[in-house]
Design an enzyme around this catalytic site. Structure first.
Site, PDB file in Angstrom:
ATOM      1  CD  GLU A 203      -3.015  -1.019   2.244  1.00 15.34           C
ATOM      2  OE1 GLU A 203      -4.211  -1.123   1.968  1.00 15.34           O
ATOM      3  OE2 GLU A 203      -2.597  -0.850   3.414  1.00 15.34           O
ATOM      4  CD  GLU A 281      -4.994  -5.309   2.885  1.00 14.35           C
ATOM      5  OE1 GLU A 281      -5.715  -4.506   3.532  1.00 14.35           O
ATOM      6  OE2 GLU A 281      -3.755  -5.351   2.987  1.00 14.35           O
TER       7      GLU A 281
END
Length: 632
Positions: A203, A281
């Site tokens: 991320e 996710e």
């Protein structure tokens, strides 16, 4: 149609642009900017996970990744197989795990891949059960884990800059990868193992824009023998996706399970017009901070969105699929810009498989949703793991922490307080002591750079507690004689694991002042509390000043899962047979600590509680968890 090679999606991107007549320029630009790639002539004959058009192929056959997150470093190794099997029975064909650098290199240059840190064994166990593995080695992982998985000793390195092309940082990353990658390279699907994909950083679009750094991480993975599909995953905002993507590397997206999947995949398509869609996710729950309420989310809403994703042929990774525990000092923390927010010990996450292995409502509705689009094992579901019969025990012995400093630590001295990391300590508490010249009128004592709470005493008498969330707070004292002894015990929470406040050293990072005067001349004791054998307990209560260790014993028959309740206790730590279960705090929401079966012994078991403030009179062993009142 051209297909992606084992190491990325470079050749595939260029081929799609040429065939489709769109995106060719962008793909060509990516091909120019990216490091050279191995491109397979035919994905259908390729080993491992490859890409053909808008779908994945596994060993040349169409494959939809139906995965769930499970963290080996949060689950006792004896329970890995049980939890992995429960995920298999939910219908998953893949599991995903982060790799916690700080677990594998707790001290600089000292690596550990044994026991709880035996990553290869975890991967092999998943493979033996027929599960594929997605590996996310970071080196930064977030994961609500202390310091986002980075080792605390990095904070003792002078002038280091984290998560960028800083030469000192990247040298340490390479040293870690040099130790890690040879242990997992042979477990890739390209060589007959279960690993099908490997993430580059984590991320990154939520943190920085250093493409050189991302390229270096990718290069380290490749030179370390990783020839599986590489990918970058980011949140679904445009700036996250663009800032965290790397030319020549496949992109995926993360988003809340309650959000519209199509809207989030549309954002991914803006930066990656072609290729398989993959939510790496799918947040099917959430984590808890101390002082908040326990998070719960809607199982039916999430199941409906899982169906939408699978129906369109996209891939998914449930985050989390199996709940787990921030044992020891593992819990991280967040910071909202003004407030430090430490994470609780439980990492149950309101997952389909709970922290203690229970198959929750989410398990059953998710299993049904998956079963509409993929085969689900037609096997009996396992029962909830065996639970311990409830009992109550009373601590019979105690030892004062301030009286036990000599048994717990060797002091160091210096003009100013040093942080935990500069004292060579990874985790624990820190004790500071100095002399104050008297006489003094009643004056305020302040601590700047406190991480995270401080308990203060003057000549053994409690002065009060300071908190980093109240930087202007002070305690007042007066000194009658020529000098007095000031003791400060710093109670640490987890290191921040997200945002630009990631560098979060513990202890005292600046100075202590009395009436505006800086206090110099300190004795400092690191208290990792990893060995309590030197404590000298005595029966009954204690009149020692400050925090107290309390010891009790519980007799059990056959070991089973238990939950430790501490009614009337305030804040501290619990050890079971020498293993640190984690932190407790009466601000909640968490009311019990998970004590898994592998930690218990048949017969006599030792429980030690370090209470920092006011102790209760009993310790309860319960057969059900209590994670506190629910939000919403």
């Amino acid at each position: 149609m051209g297909a992606i090679g084992r190491r990325g999606f470079l050749g595939w991107a260029a081929a799609v642009g040429a065939v489709a007549g769109t995106g060719g320029t962008a793909a060509a630009s990516m091909a120019t900017d990216a490091a050279p790639r191995t491109v397979l002539a035919s994905a259908r004959s390729a080993a491992g996970l490859t890409i053909e058009g808008d779908r994945f192929l596994l060993d040349g056959k169409p494959f939809q990744v139906i995965s769930g997150a499970i963290h080996y470093f949060r689950i006792r190794p004896e329970q890995w197989e049980d939890r992995l099997n429960r995920l298999r029975l939910m219908g998953l064909n893949t599991v995903e795990t982060y790799v916690a650098w700080n677990m594998h290199e707790p001290r600089k240059g000292k690596f550990d891949f044994s026991g709880q840190a035996d990553l290869a064994r975890f991967i092999e166990t998943a493979g033996r059960l027929g599960l594929k593995v997605v590996l996310r080695p970071g080196p930064y992982i977030c994961a609500e884990w202390d310091f986002g998985g980075l080792p605390p000793w990095l904070l003792a390195e002078p002038e280091i800059e984290l998560r960028c092309a800083d030469p000192v940082y990247e040298r340490h990353v390479k040293e870690f990868f040099d130790a890690l990658l040879p242990r997992i390279a042979g477990l890739q699907a390209t060589r007959g193992g279960p690993i099908i994909a490997v993430q580059v950083e984590n991320e990154y679009g939520s943190y920085g824009d250093d493409q050189t750094h991302l390229a270096h991480i990718r290069s380290m993975l490749e030179h370390g023998g990783i020839d599986s599909l590489l990918f970058c995953c980011n949140g679904s905002s445009d700036y996250m996706l663009r800032g965290g993507s790397l030319p020549g590397t496949f992109n995926t997206v993360n988003f809340d399970g309650g959000e519209d999947p199509d809207a989030n995949f549309t954002k991914l398509r803006k930066i990656q017009p072609h290729g398989p869609l993959w939510c790496t996710e799918f947040w099917d729950g959430w984590f808890d901070h101390w002082g908040e309420k326990h998070h719960r989310t809607d199982p039916a809403e999430h199941a409906a969105n899982i169906e939408k994703i699978l129906a369109k042929g996209a891939s998914i990774n449930l985050y989390m699929a199996a709940g787990s525990t921030n044992f020891g000092w593992g819990a991280g923390a967040n910071h909202d810009g003004t407030t430090y927010q430490p994470t609780v010990t439980s990492y149950d996450y309101d997952s389909p498989v709970s922290e203690s292995g229970e198959l929750t409502e989410k398990f059953h509705v998710f299993r049904a949703a998956i079963g509409k689009h993929a085969p689900v094992p037609d096997e009996p579901l396992p029962p909830t793991p065996k639970r311990m019969a409830p009992q109550t025990v009373r601590p019979a012995e105690s030892a004062g922490l301030l009286d036990s400093l000599g048994a717990l630590s060797t002091p160091k001295t210096g003009p100013s307080p040093l942080t935990m990391e500069k004292l060579g300590q990874a985790n624990g508490l820190v004790h500071y002591r100095t002399k104050i010249q008297g006489p003094q009128e009643k004056s305020p004592i302040t601590i700047s750079g406190l991480a995270d709470r401080a308990l203060l005493w003057l000549d053994g008498k409690p002065l009060g507690t300071l908190d980093r969330n109240k930087p202007e707070q002070s305690v007042e004292t007066a000194i009658a004689g020529p000098s007095s002894t000031l003791d400060i015990l710093v109670d640490t929470g987890g290191r921040i694991n997200f945002t630009d406040k990631l560098a979060d050293p513990k202890g005292i990072t600046d100075r202590v002042k009395l009436a505006g005067q800086t206090l110099f001349g300190w004795e400092m004791r690191p208290l990792p509390l990893d060995d309590l054998a030197g404590l000298r307990f005595r029966r009954g209560g204690t009149d020692a000043a400050g925090p107290v260790f309390h010891r009790a014993h519980a007799r059990v028959g056959s070991p089973a899962d238990g939950f430790i309740g501490l009614p009337g206790w305030t804040k501290g730590l619990v050890w079971l047979n020498g293993f640190l279960l984690g932190r407790y705090w009466n601000v909640g929401p968490q009311q019990t600590l998970y004590a898994p079966a592998p930690l218990w012994r048949s017969g006599r078991n030792e429980l030690i509680v370090l209470e920092l403030h006011e102790a209760g009179t009993t310790i309860e062993l319960r057969d059900t968890p209590d994670l506190g009142p629910v939000s919403g």
